[in-house]
Design an enzyme around this catalytic site. Sequence first.
Site, PDB file in Angstrom:
ATOM      1  N   ARG A  35      -6.052 -11.725 -11.273  1.00  0.00           N
ATOM      2  CA  ARG A  35      -4.942 -10.736 -10.398  1.00  0.00           C
ATOM      3  C   ARG A  35      -3.905 -11.549 -10.079  1.00  0.00           C
ATOM      4  NH1 ARG A  35      -9.541  -7.087  -7.542  1.00  0.00           N
ATOM      5  NH2 ARG A  35      -9.429  -5.292  -9.209  1.00  0.00           N
ATOM      6  N   LYS A 221     -23.265   6.330 -14.855  1.00  0.00           N
ATOM      7  CA  LYS A 221     -23.421   7.665 -14.420  1.00  0.00           C
ATOM      8  C   LYS A 221     -22.490   8.638 -14.798  1.00  0.00           C
ATOM      9  CE  LYS A 221     -25.925   6.766 -10.059  1.00  0.00           C
ATOM     10  NZ  LYS A 221     -25.605   6.751  -8.887  1.00  0.00           N
ATOM     11  N   GLY A 377     -13.311  -1.650 -14.274  1.00  0.00           N
ATOM     12  CA  GLY A 377     -14.228  -2.870 -14.175  1.00  0.00           C
ATOM     13  C   GLY A 377     -15.062  -3.487 -15.251  1.00  0.00           C
ATOM     14  N   GLY A 400     -10.143   1.903 -10.333  1.00  0.00           N
ATOM     15  CA  GLY A 400      -9.905   3.276 -10.044  1.00  0.00           C
ATOM     16  C   GLY A 400      -8.779   3.865 -10.299  1.00  0.00           C
TER      17      GLY A 400
HETATM   18  P1  AMP Z   1     -19.772   1.944 -14.394  1.00  0.00           P
HETATM   19  O1  AMP Z   1     -19.467   1.266 -13.080  1.00  0.00           O
HETATM   20  O2  AMP Z   1     -20.092   3.602 -14.013  1.00  0.00           O
HETATM   21  O3  AMP Z   1     -18.856   1.749 -15.447  1.00  0.00           O
HETATM   22  O4  AMP Z   1     -21.175   1.510 -14.804  1.00  0.00           O
HETATM   23  C1  AMP Z   1     -21.383   0.060 -15.151  1.00  0.00           C
HETATM   24  C2  AMP Z   1     -22.827  -0.178 -15.138  1.00  0.00           C
HETATM   25  O5  AMP Z   1     -23.508   0.641 -15.961  1.00  0.00           O
HETATM   26  C3  AMP Z   1     -23.085  -1.819 -15.716  1.00  0.00           C
HETATM   27  O6  AMP Z   1     -23.548  -2.454 -14.411  1.00  0.00           O
HETATM   28  C4  AMP Z   1     -24.343  -1.561 -16.550  1.00  0.00           C
HETATM   29  O7  AMP Z   1     -25.350  -2.369 -16.252  1.00  0.00           O
HETATM   30  C5  AMP Z   1     -24.904  -0.100 -16.167  1.00  0.00           C
HETATM   31  N1  AMP Z   1     -25.569   0.636 -17.365  1.00  0.00           N
HETATM   32  C6  AMP Z   1     -24.869   0.680 -18.790  1.00  0.00           C
HETATM   33  N2  AMP Z   1     -25.786   1.117 -19.301  1.00  0.00           N
HETATM   34  C7  AMP Z   1     -27.063   1.327 -18.439  1.00  0.00           C
HETATM   35  C8  AMP Z   1     -28.455   2.015 -18.959  1.00  0.00           C
HETATM   36  N3  AMP Z   1     -28.658   2.283 -20.201  1.00  0.00           N
HETATM   37  N4  AMP Z   1     -29.361   1.952 -17.765  1.00  0.00           N
HETATM   38  C9  AMP Z   1     -28.854   1.633 -16.596  1.00  0.00           C
HETATM   39  N5  AMP Z   1     -27.592   1.135 -16.305  1.00  0.00           N
HETATM   40  C10 AMP Z   1     -26.684   0.892 -17.203  1.00  0.00           C
END
Ligand code: AMP
Length: 419
Positions: A35, A221, A377, A400
């Site tokens: 950054r 999620k 991220g 974000g």
């Molecule tokens: P996000 O911040 O929503 O982009 O999520 C990123 C996170 O999703 C990372 O830390 C990954 O480890 C997690 N992730 C990706 N696939 C899976 C999965 N199948 N089960 C659990 N966590 C996951």
Amino acid sequence: MQSIDKFNFAGKKAFVRVDFNVPLDENFNITDDTRMRAALPTLKKILGDGGSIIIGSHLGRPKGVTDKYSLKHILPHLSELLGVDVQFANDCVGEEAAVKAAALQPGEVLLLENLRFHAEEEGKPRGLAEDASDEEKKAAKAALKVSQKEFTKTLASYADCYVNDAFGTAHRAHASTALIAEYFDGDHKMFGYLMEKEVKAVERVLNDIKRPFTAIMGGSKVSTKIEIIENLLTKVDNLIIAGGMTYTFTKALGGKIGQSICEDDKLDLALDLIKKAKENGVNLVLATDAKIGDSFSNDANTQIVKVNEIPDGWEGLDIGPESEKAFAEVIKSSKTILWNGPTGVFEFDNFTHGSRAVGEAIAEATRNGAFSLVGGGDSVACVNKFGLADKVSYVSTGGGALLEAIEGKVLPGIAAIQK
Ligand code: AMP
């Protein structure tokens, strides 16, 4: 709108809002200075013209003055990067900052202490009792609004012009990211080079689309990505759903997902998104197989199974080879690509495969002329981990902020300069 390239900073003082929210280890060493490096073109242009700079930034999410979040920790590295002995003001407002800013000579730089040490920066009252009444909350907000105006005016008073180079906080209507712009006329406020590049990259995937346009949405999620997915469903040709959210879709479609991560309250939403994709003629691509583990660990026993036949006691931790191939084919035939979120738990070396395959397919498509934007991220961490950062068109510094821009929201930090 003024542009940094055309503006001559000779003899001028510029207040530059940067995003120096860098990760520090327990000894306050910077573990990733991306950054800081990203803001160098802007800072060097101003110094090269013969201007001086007052740098404002936040670090972390302090709720008051905290040594841990002091920007003094980054001062030596900033001086090294700029080749200038950068001065420091122990408070971003108050006499010391005002005197030091007033005394700045061309070529000199003053770094202000963390702007978020003051509640006025974010405009959110602090220290309210948990059981504060609505009246008390209202009064605290009103009082803060008044002091926020003073705070903003003080920051603006240090400089002749305002440069916003902090895309990472552009989605916040904070004192230094948006409100301060009101104190400068259109000729004296502008984006920095980084901000310009970010805005252009987002515009390219939102408004200047070469088709086919493919978005790959991964991560954990669906609930955190609904708005983006809904907005993308009106724009993309292909939407690849990957990562943990896969299993919410699989379960909604009647599949067996074992212990895989799933949001049971979002099953209807998943079905609704599938319906909307159909209505909009979007090719929704879901994983067909999964690499599963018998525990949430890098050392778990693994097997490849159909995504909707995951046995009890097992969980999906990455996509399988069939899905990798299908995703790669769609990606390679695309002309505009947006990637947000890994396809699996890429932090575990045994479950990086899918994310690597997606990254490599994007790199190949980019080599063949596609425009690719990677942001948010963890997908940035992915392309860095796989050494692909310079093989995609643009890696966004905004988490974000990027997601909100893609959701179609007007970002206050951008609007404040454009109006
Ligand atoms: P996000 O911040 O929503 O982009 O999520 C990123 C996170 O999703 C990372 O830390 C990954 O480890 C997690 N992730 C990706 N696939 C899976 C999965 N199948 N089960 C659990 N966590 C996951």
